[in-house]
Design a protein around this motif. Structure first.
Motif, PDB file in Angstrom:
ATOM      1  N   ASN A   9      22.851  37.239  22.848  1.00 43.49           N
ATOM      2  CA  ASN A   9      22.043  38.312  23.596  1.00 43.49           C
ATOM      3  C   ASN A   9      21.624  37.842  24.968  1.00 43.49           C
ATOM      4  N   ILE A  10      21.334  36.541  25.147  1.00 43.41           N
ATOM      5  CA  ILE A  10      21.288  36.168  26.246  1.00 43.41           C
ATOM      6  C   ILE A  10      22.392  35.951  27.482  1.00 43.41           C
ATOM      7  N   ASN A  11      22.079  36.332  28.468  1.00 38.70           N
ATOM      8  CA  ASN A  11      23.138  36.869  29.660  1.00 38.70           C
ATOM      9  C   ASN A  11      23.137  35.672  30.470  1.00 38.70           C
ATOM     10  N   LEU A  12      21.994  35.049  30.939  1.00 44.34           N
ATOM     11  CA  LEU A  12      21.852  33.999  31.824  1.00 44.34           C
ATOM     12  C   LEU A  12      20.951  32.907  31.273  1.00 44.34           C
ATOM     13  N   ARG A  13      21.195  31.788  31.537  1.00 43.50           N
ATOM     14  CA  ARG A  13      20.191  30.809  31.204  1.00 43.50           C
ATOM     15  C   ARG A  13      20.072  29.660  32.319  1.00 43.50           C
ATOM     16  N   ASN A  16      16.710  23.162  32.697  1.00 42.90           N
ATOM     17  CA  ASN A  16      16.181  21.980  33.543  1.00 42.90           C
ATOM     18  C   ASN A  16      17.001  22.145  35.005  1.00 42.90           C
ATOM     19  N   LEU A  17      16.885  23.285  35.641  1.00 40.68           N
ATOM     20  CA  LEU A  17      17.635  23.465  36.740  1.00 40.68           C
ATOM     21  C   LEU A  17      16.912  22.889  37.817  1.00 40.68           C
ATOM     22  N   SER A  18      17.594  22.095  38.741  1.00 46.61           N
ATOM     23  CA  SER A  18      16.919  21.658  40.075  1.00 46.61           C
ATOM     24  C   SER A  18      18.109  21.744  41.125  1.00 46.61           C
ATOM     25  N   LYS A  19      17.591  22.092  42.484  1.00 56.45           N
ATOM     26  CA  LYS A  19      18.345  22.034  43.578  1.00 56.45           C
ATOM     27  C   LYS A  19      17.285  21.493  44.678  1.00 56.45           C
ATOM     28  N   PHE A  20      17.875  20.634  45.409  1.00 55.99           N
ATOM     29  CA  PHE A  20      17.039  20.207  46.581  1.00 55.99           C
ATOM     30  C   PHE A  20      18.098  19.871  47.741  1.00 55.99           C
ATOM     31  N   TYR A  21      17.430  20.198  48.882  1.00 59.55           N
ATOM     32  CA  TYR A  21      18.094  19.890  50.233  1.00 59.55           C
ATOM     33  C   TYR A  21      17.441  18.592  50.843  1.00 59.55           C
ATOM     34  N   THR A  22      18.317  17.746  51.491  1.00 56.91           N
ATOM     35  CA  THR A  22      17.601  16.862  52.205  1.00 56.91           C
ATOM     36  C   THR A  22      17.794  17.121  53.827  1.00 56.91           C
ATOM     37  N   GLU A  23      16.532  17.341  54.636  1.00 54.99           N
ATOM     38  CA  GLU A  23      16.468  17.419  55.739  1.00 54.99           C
ATOM     39  C   GLU A  23      15.600  16.518  56.627  1.00 54.99           C
ATOM     40  N   ALA A  24      16.196  15.787  57.589  1.00 59.50           N
ATOM     41  CA  ALA A  24      15.785  14.708  58.383  1.00 59.50           C
ATOM     42  C   ALA A  24      15.026  13.552  57.476  1.00 59.50           C
ATOM     43  N   GLY A  25      15.696  13.249  56.422  1.00 63.38           N
ATOM     44  CA  GLY A  25      15.304  12.174  55.564  1.00 63.38           C
ATOM     45  C   GLY A  25      14.390  12.901  54.327  1.00 63.38           C
ATOM     46  N   ARG A  26      13.610  14.144  54.468  1.00 65.09           N
ATOM     47  CA  ARG A  26      12.886  14.698  53.776  1.00 65.09           C
ATOM     48  C   ARG A  26      13.487  15.328  52.673  1.00 65.09           C
ATOM     49  N   GLU A  27      13.361  15.392  51.301  1.00 63.20           N
ATOM     50  CA  GLU A  27      13.797  16.258  50.353  1.00 63.20           C
ATOM     51  C   GLU A  27      13.007  17.453  50.120  1.00 63.20           C
ATOM     52  N   ILE A  28      13.606  18.448  50.303  1.00 67.02           N
ATOM     53  CA  ILE A  28      12.979  19.786  50.022  1.00 67.02           C
ATOM     54  C   ILE A  28      13.315  20.167  48.618  1.00 67.02           C
ATOM     55  N   LYS A  29      12.542  20.446  47.616  1.00 63.37           N
ATOM     56  CA  LYS A  29      12.901  20.963  46.305  1.00 63.37           C
ATOM     57  C   LYS A  29      12.903  22.137  46.233  1.00 63.37           C
ATOM     58  N   VAL A  30      13.948  22.977  46.348  1.00 67.22           N
ATOM     59  CA  VAL A  30      13.896  24.464  46.398  1.00 67.22           C
ATOM     60  C   VAL A  30      13.880  24.972  44.888  1.00 67.22           C
ATOM     61  N   ILE A  31      14.592  24.329  43.925  1.00 64.45           N
ATOM     62  CA  ILE A  31      14.344  24.793  42.553  1.00 64.45           C
ATOM     63  C   ILE A  31      14.199  23.460  41.934  1.00 64.45           C
ATOM     64  N   ASP A  32      12.930  23.551  41.089  1.00 66.33           N
ATOM     65  CA  ASP A  32      12.478  22.475  40.788  1.00 66.33           C
ATOM     66  C   ASP A  32      12.318  22.435  38.996  1.00 66.33           C
ATOM     67  N   ASN A  33      13.236  21.975  38.352  1.00 63.32           N
ATOM     68  CA  ASN A  33      13.161  21.880  36.691  1.00 63.32           C
ATOM     69  C   ASN A  33      12.966  23.367  36.005  1.00 63.32           C
ATOM     70  N   LEU A  34      13.921  24.221  36.574  1.00 69.44           N
ATOM     71  CA  LEU A  34      13.664  25.677  36.019  1.00 69.44           C
ATOM     72  C   LEU A  34      14.004  25.582  34.527  1.00 69.44           C
ATOM     73  N   ASN A  35      13.319  26.568  33.694  1.00 66.41           N
ATOM     74  CA  ASN A  35      14.029  26.937  32.260  1.00 66.41           C
ATOM     75  C   ASN A  35      13.793  28.175  32.048  1.00 66.41           C
ATOM     76  N   VAL A  36      14.537  28.945  32.282  1.00 69.53           N
ATOM     77  CA  VAL A  36      14.309  30.611  32.329  1.00 69.53           C
ATOM     78  C   VAL A  36      15.621  31.324  31.550  1.00 69.53           C
ATOM     79  N   GLU A  37      15.406  32.363  31.088  1.00 68.35           N
ATOM     80  CA  GLU A  37      16.429  33.002  30.245  1.00 68.35           C
ATOM     81  C   GLU A  37      16.281  34.589  30.403  1.00 68.35           C
ATOM     82  N   PHE A  38      17.460  35.282  30.744  1.00 68.84           N
ATOM     83  CA  PHE A  38      17.683  36.734  31.103  1.00 68.84           C
ATOM     84  C   PHE A  38      18.373  37.260  29.780  1.00 68.84           C
TER      85      PHE A  38
END
Ligand SMILES: Nc1ncnc2c1ncn2[C@@H]1O[C@H](COP(=O)(O)OP(=O)(O)OP(=O)(O)O)[C@@H](O)[C@H]1O
Ligand SMILES: [Mg+2]
Length: 232
Positions: A9-13, A16-38
């Motif tokens: 029944n779970i369509n999307l899950r 521990n999802l993470s996504k970061f970008y590095t800009e000017a040597g600094r890490e931006i955590k856009v998605i930080d260890n996400l656990n969700v189900e739809f």
């Protein structure tokens, strides 16, 4: 081969999802260890201020962007394992995308824009045109099949995009600010149309929006904040 997962029944899950970008040597955590189900058929609104990561999350689901760690499951398919070619097929077949700026192909007529994803799948022209006509009639454009996008209003172009998103009968519809480029009344009409057609077809809808109105219509509302999804 994609790894199989058992929960039907779970369509999307996200695991521990993470996504970061590095800009000017600094890490931006856009998605930080996400656990969700739809679940299948859920209407989900993603809100959050500009730059909070709404588009990033939608791009991860459609495989346009890739996670730094963690897993994304679309039904039984683990997206992480797929090649670019396989991700293109997933985008064409299992995910319908509606963008803020419509993204129609200007050199193709309305019906050609809607049939194209179906024809790319090898469907015969006559079949794809028949399905496209049916969907365009559903979204109120049955009399504009041979018009070109540049003569349509913004609202009409978005109707075409909604029909296009449905043509391959996807499991999930992703909409990124689908009413962001429309006046208030048209935005309301388009919002209602997206909700109607996705509910009717029992699709999961994940919609990023600044519109507060959507909160009244969604099954679940999440605010993205500091890389997390916070339920309303
Ligand atoms: N390719 C990239 N390189 C570096 N940083 C990026 C990249 N793409 C997005 N970002 C950053 O990730 C963050 C999230 O951006 P995103 O576009 O997902 O936000 P959003 O919530 O969709 O914003 P908006 O409401 O303005 O559309 C922002 O800080 C943005 O600058
Ligand atoms: Mg965005």
């Amino acid at each position: 081969m994609p790894i199989e997962h058992s929960d039907n029944n779970i369509n999307l899950r996200f695991v521990n999802l993470s996504k970061f970008y590095t800009e000017a040597g600094r890490e931006i955590k856009v998605i930080d260890n996400l656990n969700v189900e739809f679940n299948q058929g859920e209407v989900v609104a993603l809100i959050g201020k500009s730059g909070s990561g709404k588009t990033t999350l939608l791009n991860l689901i459609s495989g346009i962007d890739h996670p730094d760690s963690g897993e994304i499951w679309l039904g039984n398919t683990l997206l992480n394992d797929l090649s670019e070619e396989e991700l293109t097929l997933i985008r064409r077949n299992r995910v319908g995308i509606v963008f803020q700026f419509f993204n129609l192909i200007p050199t193709l007529s309305v019906i050609e824009n809607v049939s194209l994803p179906r024809e790319l799948n090898g469907s015969q022209g006559i079949n794809s045109r028949a399905s496209a006509e049916e969907l365009l009639t559903r979204v109120g454009l049955g009399d504009r099949l041979n018009s070109y996008p540049d003569v349509l209003s913004g609202g009409e172009q978005q109707r075409v995009a909604i029909a296009r998103a449905l043509i391959n009968d996807p499991d999930i519809i992703l909409a990124d600010e689908p009413t962001g480029n429309l006046d208030e009344d048209t935005a309301k009409e388009i919002l209602e149309l997206i909700l109607e057609v996705t509910r009717e077809a029992e699709k999961t809808l994940i919609m990023a929006t600044h519109s507060n109105e959507v909160i009244n219509y969604a099954d679940k509302v999440y605010t993205i904040h500091n890389g997390n999804l916070i339920p309303e």
